[in-house]
Design a protein around this motif. Structure first.
Motif, mmCIF file in Angstrom:
data_model
loop_
_atom_site.group_PDB
_atom_site.id
_atom_site.type_symbol
_atom_site.label_atom_id
_atom_site.label_comp_id
_atom_site.label_asym_id
_atom_site.label_seq_id
_atom_site.Cartn_x
_atom_site.Cartn_y
_atom_site.Cartn_z
ATOM 1 N N ARG A 172 0.825 -1.214 0.000
ATOM 2 C CA ARG A 172 0.000 0.000 0.000
ATOM 3 C C ARG A 172 0.863 1.270 0.000
ATOM 4 O O ARG A 172 0.389 2.347 -0.363
ATOM 5 N N PHE A 173 2.130 1.129 0.386
ATOM 6 C CA PHE A 173 3.012 2.281 0.441
ATOM 7 C C PHE A 173 3.757 2.540 -0.866
ATOM 8 O O PHE A 173 4.424 3.553 -1.003
ATOM 9 N N TYR A 203 13.719 9.239 -22.996
ATOM 10 C CA TYR A 203 12.339 8.925 -22.618
ATOM 11 C C TYR A 203 11.600 10.212 -22.241
ATOM 12 O O TYR A 203 12.209 11.195 -21.789
ATOM 13 N N ALA A 204 10.275 10.187 -22.416
ATOM 14 C CA ALA A 204 9.436 11.324 -22.031
ATOM 15 C C ALA A 204 9.157 11.230 -20.533
ATOM 16 O O ALA A 204 8.053 10.901 -20.094
ATOM 17 N N THR A 205 10.160 11.535 -19.729
ATOM 18 C CA THR A 205 10.100 11.359 -18.277
ATOM 19 C C THR A 205 9.388 12.530 -17.614
ATOM 20 O O THR A 205 9.695 13.691 -17.894
ATOM 21 N N ASN A 206 8.455 12.223 -16.738
ATOM 22 C CA ASN A 206 7.775 13.263 -15.978
ATOM 23 C C ASN A 206 8.720 13.812 -14.908
ATOM 24 O O ASN A 206 9.458 13.056 -14.274
ATOM 25 N N GLN A 207 8.675 15.107 -14.685
ATOM 26 C CA GLN A 207 9.617 15.728 -13.753
ATOM 27 C C GLN A 207 9.392 15.318 -12.302
ATOM 28 O O GLN A 207 10.270 15.505 -11.453
ATOM 29 N N PHE A 208 8.220 14.729 -12.003
ATOM 30 C CA PHE A 208 7.930 14.323 -10.631
ATOM 31 C C PHE A 208 7.947 12.797 -10.463
ATOM 32 O O PHE A 208 7.314 12.266 -9.560
ATOM 33 N N ALA A 209 8.707 12.104 -11.300
ATOM 34 C CA ALA A 209 8.711 10.637 -11.276
ATOM 35 C C ALA A 209 9.890 10.044 -10.514
ATOM 36 O O ALA A 209 10.155 8.847 -10.610
ATOM 37 N N VAL A 210 10.600 10.849 -9.736
ATOM 38 C CA VAL A 210 11.804 10.359 -9.067
ATOM 39 C C VAL A 210 11.490 9.240 -8.075
ATOM 40 O O VAL A 210 12.316 8.353 -7.858
ATOM 41 N N ASP A 211 10.312 9.262 -7.458
ATOM 42 C CA ASP A 211 9.968 8.219 -6.487
ATOM 43 C C ASP A 211 10.221 6.826 -7.051
ATOM 44 O O ASP A 211 10.944 6.018 -6.455
ATOM 45 N N ILE A 233 19.493 2.987 5.936
ATOM 46 C CA ILE A 233 18.287 2.181 5.722
ATOM 47 C C ILE A 233 17.322 2.955 4.837
ATOM 48 O O ILE A 233 16.946 4.091 5.147
ATOM 49 N N PHE A 234 16.921 2.330 3.734
ATOM 50 C CA PHE A 234 16.061 2.985 2.751
ATOM 51 C C PHE A 234 14.607 2.613 2.986
ATOM 52 O O PHE A 234 14.273 1.445 3.214
ATOM 53 N N VAL A 235 13.750 3.608 2.905
ATOM 54 C CA VAL A 235 12.300 3.429 3.059
ATOM 55 C C VAL A 235 11.660 3.657 1.686
ATOM 56 O O VAL A 235 11.529 4.799 1.246
ATOM 57 N N PRO A 236 11.246 2.614 0.985
ATOM 58 C CA PRO A 236 10.728 2.762 -0.377
ATOM 59 C C PRO A 236 9.267 3.209 -0.440
ATOM 60 O O PRO A 236 8.431 2.584 -1.101
ATOM 61 N N PHE A 237 8.977 4.287 0.250
ATOM 62 C CA PHE A 237 7.638 4.868 0.267
ATOM 63 C C PHE A 237 7.545 5.904 -0.859
ATOM 64 O O PHE A 237 8.387 6.788 -0.968
ATOM 65 N N TYR A 238 6.519 5.801 -1.710
ATOM 66 C CA TYR A 238 6.336 6.759 -2.796
ATOM 67 C C TYR A 238 5.614 7.990 -2.249
ATOM 68 O O TYR A 238 4.428 8.207 -2.491
ATOM 69 N N ALA A 239 6.357 8.797 -1.501
ATOM 70 C CA ALA A 239 5.758 9.950 -0.818
ATOM 71 C C ALA A 239 5.193 10.964 -1.801
ATOM 72 O O ALA A 239 4.143 11.578 -1.554
ATOM 73 N N PHE A 247 16.292 6.895 5.295
ATOM 74 C CA PHE A 247 16.071 7.929 4.288
ATOM 75 C C PHE A 247 15.024 7.458 3.293
ATOM 76 O O PHE A 247 14.813 6.263 3.088
ATOM 77 N N LEU A 248 14.336 8.427 2.697
ATOM 78 C CA LEU A 248 13.311 8.161 1.696
ATOM 79 C C LEU A 248 13.357 9.245 0.630
ATOM 80 O O LEU A 248 14.045 10.263 0.788
ATOM 81 N N VAL A 249 12.643 9.026 -0.452
ATOM 82 C CA VAL A 249 12.686 9.924 -1.607
ATOM 83 C C VAL A 249 11.283 10.368 -1.963
ATOM 84 O O VAL A 249 10.341 9.566 -1.937
ATOM 85 N N ALA A 250 11.160 11.644 -2.279
ATOM 86 C CA ALA A 250 9.893 12.189 -2.768
ATOM 87 C C ALA A 250 10.193 13.066 -3.972
ATOM 88 O O ALA A 250 10.928 14.042 -3.856
#
Length: 604
Positions: A157-158, A201-209, A232-238, A280-283
């Motif tokens: 779900r995350f 590629y036609a990459t969206n600028q907010f697709a880094v998650d 420790i990485f937290v793979p949450f698509y914030a 750490f996590l990525v948004a």
């Protein structure tokens, strides 16, 4: 009854007479011998035998690591010692897991002069469970020593469930096409010859998650043993999470996933080691989407970065806050995602050989609703100059302005690319420009210099030009004249500096791995590891940074090696908050975030 003989009686009498004469010296001698005996006995027991217990626990220098203690990932089935976890000295915002003096949170090095306690008050380094992770770096035969990353196995779900519901990620477009190809988006054609034949590629600028998450799956030093992890990485698509609920949803809905995540993490034994400070996590969005100031439904975004647990973690965003210490800027994704080193080298060589007929260029539209924006003046100066190429975004030029090939073609034909603030401090356009070998011209230090300190050189004049937006606003300068004053040889050096930076500004194809080059992902992971390692050593050494000022966090990253004190800076006016209205800057940033979404709507 036996009678004593006279002789014996006489002997005894003589003896008694003699003893009466020497009685006191003999008593003293016996007492002295007895005292010496007991002294030697007690000395042997307490000093000789007792001394053997003083050194049962060796006094280990915290930075002297024993190679024999290194445990490989395969040799440790039980990665965490629960007793050690309970004793760990950690801080969760203003609350401690155990009662101890708190470390100043999220300290960046070098910072204000630390206070170091004496050895007598320090804990044994062996009692810290993360000492095993620090020791891996001394195993010279292990290429992953000091570089292991542990990834939390989050419930779907995350992350993955959001991709399955990709149509809900944007209220204006079907975002599913942008999640294709591991988050790179659809592959672009090269009909005009602007791109390479592969890797675009036609990459969206907010697709880094999703891009970052998929790159992590290819990281060469992943471990299932969290006690060996350097971070420790937290793979949450914030970013994807908040994108679903920014418009038309109450704060309860906007905060739900963040609160759920924090609750899940805090129940994990890995969290309790450092209270999340090694997480750490990525948004892939700007920080203002996660810094809601109140619980009013009218306020923007969620409050992930204001949660105590959120403040302890390091969050990587495409735009960070200059006044907070728990977020760090990473590059916006460009359109180029190479799978091999050779693709990067070929592109760099091509950018070096291009003839650039325009002195400077600008791609963007005015911001008439923002009185602080200088875009209108920039557009006017470009229109008046024969040396400027303008790609004005608006109703008449909208298709070209949002065409990757049109934008990249203009950047490739220009020496300098103007990069004023967008709706917020930063723009994706700056990275597209540098990818094209175009020297960026910035007008606010938060557009690059205080943002991407991990990825851009500290010496900003080596690769860019800085013109104060205040001078442009007051019409004190001519951009064309300033750029013409730069000697051609200097321009050549700056362009080469920009081209040489390309590998660390792009995200490689997540489905592959560059052979020798480090991309934006690699640079970010290395920086996170270095940050966590410094924090762990500070804990062992019991260093305190009592004078750290979080609202001046933008300054600390600009300090040179060895500097320990802050001083007045030429950029201070750019980051001052009104004293009587301290929230004004945050409110304006939230408004900028709203405007960013409105302009994104127009680009779809």
């Amino acid at each position: 009854m036996r009678r004593r003989s006279p002789t014996s009686q006489s002997f005894d009498d003589s003896m008694e007479k003699g003893q009466g004469k020497n009685h006191h010296p003999r008593v003293c001698l016996l007492a002295s011998l007895s005292g010496l005996f007991w002294f030697l006995l007690l000395y042997f027991h307490f000093v000789i035998l007792g001394g053997n217990h003083v050194h049962d626990s060796p006094n280990l220098d915290p930075l002297s690591l024993n190679k024999q203690s290194i445990i490989t990932p395969q040799s440790n089935p039980n990665p965490l010692n629960r007793a050690t976890i309970r004793n760990a000295k950690v801080e969760m915002d203003n609350e401690l897991v155990v009662k101890s003096k708190p470390l100043e949170k999220n300290v960046q090095q070098p910072v204000v002069k630390p206070v170091i306690s004496d050895n007598s008050s320090r804990r044994d380094p062996e009692s810290y469970s993360f000492i095993r992770a620090l020791r891996t770096v001394e195993n010279k035969s292990d290429p992953c020593g000091g570089r292991y990353i542990y990834v939390h196995d989050l419930p779907p779900r995350f992350n993955e469930d959001m991709l399955k519901e990709c149509r809900t990620l944007s209220p204006w477009t079907n975002f599913c096409k942008f999640t294709a190809n591991a988050g790179l988006g659809p592959q672009m054609e090269n009909a005009e010859g602007v791109f390479s034949n592969t890797g675009w590629y036609a990459t969206n600028q907010f697709a880094v998650d999703v891009i970052f998450g998929n790159r992590m799956k290819q990281y060469e030093c992943l471990t299932n043993d969290s006690s060996l992890a350097a971070a420790i990485f937290v793979p949450f698509y914030a970013g994807f999470d908040i994108a679903r609920y920014l418009w038309g949803y109450n704060v309860t809905t906007r905060d739900a996933a963040s609160l759920d995540l924090v609750d899940w993490l805090q129940k994990r034994p890995e969290w309790n080691i450092m209270g999340g400070k090694d997480h750490f996590l990525v948004a892939g969005r700007i920080t203002w989407d996660f810094r809601r100031l109140s619980d009013s439904d009218s306020d923007w975004g969620n409050k992930l970065l204001f949660l105590p647990a959120g403040r302890n973690m390091s969050m990587l965003v495409v735009e960070s806050s200059p006044w907070n210490a728990n977020d760090f800027g990473i590059p916006y994704p460009t359109y180029f995602h190479p799978a091999k080193d050779a693709e990067v080298f070929t592109w760099q060589d091509r950018m070096r050989k291009l003839e650039r007929k325009w002195l400077f260029c600008f791609a963007g539209g005015p911001r008439p609703g923002n009185p602080k924006s200088i875009r209108g003046q920039i557009i006017d100066q470009c229109k008046e100059s024969k040396a400027c190429k303008l790609l004005k975004c608006g109703q008449s030029g909208e298709s070209k302005c949002h065409s990757p090939s049109s934008i990249m073609k203009m950047f490739q034909s220009s020496l300098f690319c103007l990069q004023p603030q967008g709706d917020s401090y930063t723009r994706r356009s700056a990275f597209d420009a540098m990818l094209a070998g175009c020297i960026p011209v910035f007008f606010h230090p938060a557009s690059a210099y205080t943002q991407y300190t991990w990825h851009l050189p500290k010496n900003y004049s080596a690769y860019s030009v800085f013109i104060s937006e205040n001078d442009v606003r007051k019409k004190n300068i001519s951009i064309e004249e300033m750029l013409n004053q730069i000697p051609p040889e200097k321009v050549k050096e700056m362009r080469e500096a920009v081209i040489s930076m390309i590998p660390r500004l792009i995200y490689a194809d997540p489905r592959s791995k560059l052979e020798t080059l480090k991309d934006a992902f690699d640079v970010a992971v290395d920086a996170v590891i270095n940050r966590v390692t410094r924090l762990r050593k500070d804990i062992i050494e019991d260093r305190k940074y009592d004078n750290y000022i979080e609202e001046l966090s933008w300054k600390y990253s600009l300090l040179d090696e060895g500097q320990t004190e802050l001083a007045a800076h030429e950029w201070d006016p750019f980051f001052e908050k009104p004293k009587d209205r301290s929230a004004e800057s945050d409110n304006s940033s939230a408004e900028a975030a709203k405007n960013s979404w409105k302009n994104e709507q127009g680009q779809q």
